[in-house]
Design an enzyme around this catalytic site. Sequence first.
Site, PDB file in Angstrom:
ATOM      1  N   HIS A   1      -5.126  70.166   8.233  1.00  0.00           N
ATOM      2  CA  HIS A   1      -6.254  69.240   8.027  1.00  0.00           C
ATOM      3  C   HIS A   1      -7.574  69.766   8.544  1.00  0.00           C
ATOM      4  CE1 HIS A   1      -3.784  65.694   6.902  1.00  0.00           C
ATOM      5  NE2 HIS A   1      -2.879  66.299   7.651  1.00  0.00           N
TER       6      HIS A   1
ATOM      7  N   LYS B   1     -18.049  57.243   9.978  1.00  0.00           N
ATOM      8  CA  LYS B   1     -17.010  58.262  10.193  1.00  0.00           C
ATOM      9  C   LYS B   1     -17.080  58.686  11.648  1.00  0.00           C
ATOM     10  CE  LYS B   1     -19.144  60.867   6.997  1.00  0.00           C
ATOM     11  NZ  LYS B   1     -18.047  61.226   6.132  1.00  0.00           N
ATOM     12  N   ARG B   2     -16.121  59.486  12.117  1.00  0.00           N
ATOM     13  CA  ARG B   2     -16.227  59.973  13.485  1.00  0.00           C
ATOM     14  C   ARG B   2     -17.535  60.731  13.698  1.00  0.00           C
ATOM     15  NH1 ARG B   2     -11.740  59.484  17.112  1.00  0.00           N
ATOM     16  NH2 ARG B   2     -13.012  60.727  18.528  1.00  0.00           N
TER      17      ARG B   2
ATOM     18  N   LYS C   1     -20.373  66.906  10.944  1.00  0.00           N
ATOM     19  CA  LYS C   1     -20.568  65.820   9.967  1.00  0.00           C
ATOM     20  C   LYS C   1     -22.053  65.472   9.805  1.00  0.00           C
ATOM     21  CE  LYS C   1     -16.001  63.784  10.957  1.00  0.00           C
ATOM     22  NZ  LYS C   1     -15.243  63.804   9.692  1.00  0.00           N
TER      23      LYS C   1
ATOM     24  N   THR D   1     -11.986  61.259   3.423  1.00  0.00           N
ATOM     25  CA  THR D   1     -11.328  60.207   2.635  1.00  0.00           C
ATOM     26  C   THR D   1     -12.241  58.998   2.532  1.00  0.00           C
ATOM     27  OG1 THR D   1     -10.185  59.631   4.687  1.00  0.00           O
ATOM     28  CG2 THR D   1      -8.915  60.826   3.029  1.00  0.00           C
TER      29      THR D   1
ATOM     30  N   LYS E   1     -13.197  56.136  -0.515  1.00  0.00           N
ATOM     31  CA  LYS E   1     -13.234  54.680  -0.341  1.00  0.00           C
ATOM     32  C   LYS E   1     -14.561  54.109  -0.822  1.00  0.00           C
ATOM     33  CE  LYS E   1     -10.239  55.410   3.606  1.00  0.00           C
ATOM     34  NZ  LYS E   1     -10.247  55.807   5.017  1.00  0.00           N
TER      35      LYS E   1
END
Length: 814
Positions: A355, A543-544, A549, A651, A655
Amino acid sequence: MVLDKEFLKHAFKQKLTSLFAEDIIELNKYHYFTALGSLVKDYISENLMKTNKYYLNHKQKQVYYFSMEFLIGKLLESNLINLGIKNVCEEALTELGIDFNEVLSVEMDAGLGNGGLGRLAACFLDSMASIGIPGHGCGIRYKYGLFEQKIINGYQVEVPDNWLKEGYVWETRKPYKSVIVKFGGDVELIKEDDELKVIHKNYEPILAVPYDISIVGYDNNIVNNLRLWNAETVDEDFDFSSFNNGDYLKAAEYKYSVESITQVLYPDDSNEKGKILRLKQQYFFVSAGLQSILRRYEKMKLPLNKLDQYISVHINDTHPSVAIAELMRLLVDEKSMSWEEAWKITTNVMAYTNHTILAEALEKWPVDMFKKLLPRIYMIIEEINRRFCGEVFDEYNGNWDKVNEMSIIYDNNIRMAYLSIVGSHSVNGVAKLHTEILKNQELKSFYDFYPEKFNNKTNGITHRRWLIESNPKLANLINETIGTDWVKHPLELKKLEAVAYDISVQEKFANIKKENKINLSNYIKSKYNINVNPDSIFDVQAKRLHAYKRQTLNVLNILDLYNRLRENPNLDIVPRTFIFAAKASPGYYLAKQVIKLINSVADKINNDHSIRDKLKVLFLENYGVTLAENIIPCTDVSEQISTASKEASGTGNMKFMMNGAVTIATLDGANVEIKEIVGDDNIVIFGLTAHEVIEFYKNKNYHSRDIFNNDARVNKILTQLTNGFLNVSNYEFNDIYNSLLFNNDEYFVLKDFDAYVDAQNKINRLYMDKEKWMKMSIINIANSGIFSSDNTVAKYADEIWNIKKINFKNQSLD
Ligand code: 26Q
């Protein structure tokens, strides 16, 4: 059991009586939740038993999904939906004068995961049960899940997540299925009748007690199992007997140290190196899980050398990778199988998903620590490695560099990814780009050696939770528009494409988005006392929190937009509400600083009345499954802006898309595949490509200072971080500033800044054309079916596990 409304009302009241022995009017929503949950659990249990019996009678191959994390969230509503009894329950409770939605809302989230990997495991469980795969979860029953996040004075504060304090209605403790897991001690090998016997002495035995949670399939009577293990002392009377010996404190300490194994989830989604407790957690649940799988298998009276025909074990990242050595130990030491045969079976049973490509997240264990805690497992890994290195040596004509490069044990560390590859028959990445990067860069030498093992399985999400449950209005509108086939066959959402340009349909979709936005605005008003304009663009990054990110890129654009608005209050923009939600690992200092930065920018902007209503910035606290379910249906713009090559898949991106958001994205992870399927006109792409990023790293020819020196906007914003403009001390954001300028901006925030601003301006223009925007939104929904985890799991079943779907439609489970 048939559940009609009258029966339900009656059974519900009976449950309340038997559980609480109080009249219904004395009780509150928490009691109602427990009673309804307990009733539903009874109902599920019948099908659980039938499903099990069917699996046993038909000797169905089973897959076990081993994962340190299962981020399952609330279960009542999804169970009701999957059982097809949500409406009747709602009616029954309403007639009893109970607010059904309040009852649903009081359930605690089971937050036994950090982020994407844990939520993926939960989506897979839902999909396996729903498409008829005999697949079960195996993990840890953490007493404390991921911490609860509070924001105090703009900073993240962590509060323990005591999710079990009121009891957990969905679990069943099965003490009679406990097993023993052994730590430490000494291992002796002795020869007996020409056979090597392993004697393990002086070890510490830990009792692993399973707690089972039923996983209900959608409208198919199937119920699979999620088994979570709890660590307990072996001797039930241990502390008591010691008390008699006058050694009570020692006993209490011992009990504490044993129970600490399953006390808390590591709140880190990338690296927390070399923590012995984490290794204990890993071996604990893996050993317990494999022992219970073998016990069940033996009950079926099948020969052990056919294990691989009946069992698959999937390891979710390297965290459960000691499973490879543990299965070898069980087969060789405890079942006296030959090494060669055990190895063949083990590699056939095991499959591994990677992952992450962040180098710092690749798990390694120091040999000394490992050997001490798991002496026999270490010996087995040594033997696996000895044989593997021999093969590499032969293949590469005695090239020792190659052997060193690929050796599982190297530089006094065990490289768990390498063990996972060597010990599995399948290695998959989680999006096309990610798998290509694994094959061609990170794991290239292993791909060269074992090309047949590598494959891609792009992630997915369960459309039941992420559309039907979280956005019921949208789901109903889809039903009205194209019928209900998509519920069981999510690819059928494609039919929506035919109406994407139909203005009357567009209007209906727009109205639902608006209603959802009004709901969220009300929540924000009540919780934060901030007014949000539901006609503004809801632009969300949830998100985290992680440097790669790039929440920072988002904030810097907001600051720039704010600067432009202050210079020109008539700037032609659609009002925008920027929403952030993210937990930072408690030990990740820079990530926590970014939270403070977002909140400081929010304070500044939300209190500047000169730009009122054009810009709002919000940080919603405690992001988790439930908050995600509330935010995603309200989102217009989905922020997927990681540095290309760094996000394995994502992911959340799927969504948001499924709920009609338009994505602003880099070509990273599954964004690439979203772009391929919706087409360039229905997504906004910007920034460096993965290839370009990798080249910059290789050639070291990016210099963030150049951008600071040449771009006046960047210069201004970064200066605003450190000159008191944000009403914090001038030093507050020094470290963010330095990471961008003096540590050369590892994640190319400044490099991508200009492209991102352009992309955001494009979003603004697109949104102004309402018809165009709604067309984009509908096309996104229409093409999201491919990302249903039903499809993903079907591919795992077909291409990795070699398991056929069972079809129960109109067929009894008996
Ligand atoms: C490792 C060692 C020590 C402590 C913690 C960890 C640890 C814990 C969790 C390492 C990684 C994780 C989780 C990683 C994760 O969630 N990865 C995400 O997986 C998603 C599902 O495949 C992808 O969509 C995301 O792109 C990926 O970041």
